[in-house]
Design an enzyme around this catalytic site. Sequence first.
Site, PDB file in Angstrom:
ATOM      1  N   ARG A 170     -16.771   2.400  -4.920  1.00 28.14           N
ATOM      2  CA  ARG A 170     -16.401   0.972  -4.848  1.00 28.14           C
ATOM      3  C   ARG A 170     -17.553   0.080  -5.307  1.00 28.14           C
ATOM      4  NH1 ARG A 170     -12.637   3.638  -3.167  1.00 28.14           N
ATOM      5  NH2 ARG A 170     -12.741   4.041  -5.346  1.00 28.14           N
ATOM      6  N   CYS A 218      -8.017  -1.342   2.127  1.00 28.02           N
ATOM      7  CA  CYS A 218      -9.005  -0.891   3.111  1.00 28.02           C
ATOM      8  C   CYS A 218     -10.049  -1.983   3.350  1.00 28.02           C
ATOM      9  CB  CYS A 218      -9.697   0.384   2.623  1.00 28.02           C
ATOM     10  SG  CYS A 218      -8.609   1.803   2.738  1.00 28.02           S
ATOM     11  N   GLU A 288     -15.626  -3.264   2.587  1.00 27.43           N
ATOM     12  CA  GLU A 288     -15.149  -3.113   1.206  1.00 27.43           C
ATOM     13  C   GLU A 288     -14.542  -4.454   0.771  1.00 27.43           C
ATOM     14  OE1 GLU A 288     -12.902   0.431   0.338  1.00 27.43           O
ATOM     15  OE2 GLU A 288     -11.661  -0.620  -1.128  1.00 27.43           O
TER      16      GLU A 288
END
Length: 292
Positions: A170, A218, A288
Amino acid sequence: MKLFDGLESLVKRDEPLASRTWFHIGGPAEYFVEPHNVGQLGEILRRCRDNGVGVRVLGGGANLLVDDAGVKGVVIHLSGEAFRQVACSEGLLTVGAGHDMPKLVLYCVRQGWAGLECLTGIPGSVGGCVRMNAGGVFGDVGSVVEAVEVMDTDGVPFTRTRDDLVFGYRSTNVTSRLILSATLRIGEDDPHRILRQVKEIWFYKKNSQPLGQPNAGCIFKNPRGMSAGALIDQAGMKGHRVGGAWVSEKHANFILADTGARASDVLKLINSIREAVYNKFEVYLELELEVW
Ligand SMILES: Cc1cc2nc3c(=O)[nH]c(=O)nc-3n(C[C@H](O)[C@H](O)[C@H](O)COP(=O)(O)OP(=O)(O)OC[C@H]3O[C@@H](n4cnc5c(N)ncnc54)[C@H](O)[C@@H]3O)c2cc1C
């Protein structure tokens, strides 16, 4: 000269952002700017730099929580036709950053082009997916990126190629203010096989993720070798609620937002989750989610 002299038609003042995010939460952008082309975009970036005005970029809003008070400065949205172009040549697909990623995945399936199946079920724009190195257990976008065209605050576009690009979990070293386009490596394959794989991934997502209620995917990154969702579940936080925001029963790393939920509800819930997980496992969960 005023900030937007001659460019007024591209600018909306106090534009609500909630409906432009998957969470459906948050206040307005002081200036919401939709340039039609790279020239206008460059001019806007230079004027913001010269006037000390902050610039943010909104993609599909699928990984974003906007503050209830909204954001100061300029929010740029690459919605113009010039930023959604697709061109294919010799196994390389060059796509504008404003192009919708799920639509691109389906387009590739229809063409019999393999490489992007791993992005099935991941909402957002091509630019946002490159910035986040979107992906999951099936792979990530970074593994097929051959080049990116970017722009910094001087408003001059330039290209960075594969040997200079690093993609992690990510994350990426593509930190320029704007991603304008990405060139992705694709291969030819049997459309039926590609479609089969896309369907398999789609069913996997449908079974494991809560769909149908506003969320931003998420919330936390998985700590090394661990699942954030499992930690949150074992910390007893499934179903935990603050105001209009609550932890999904289906996937504990998803926060769901009821109609009327506020960004402050989500932020308080994030803190409660972090505290519960830290108290039980001494693991600090990293976001995230991007918070504006
Ligand atoms: C239901 C659901 C499921 C999801 N599943 C996954 C998943 O499986 N895997 C995964 O990785 N993510 C997942 N996500 C999160 C999200 O889809 C990804 O993070 C996606 O990459 C966000 O893209 P976006 O265009 O919406 O970016 P935004 O949310 O608009 O922005 C995210 C960040 O990217 C920056 N950005 C956007 N466009 C540009 C640009 N052109 N230039 C520079 N910076 C830019 C923004 O400034 C911001 O910092 C999910 C989200 C939802 C709602």
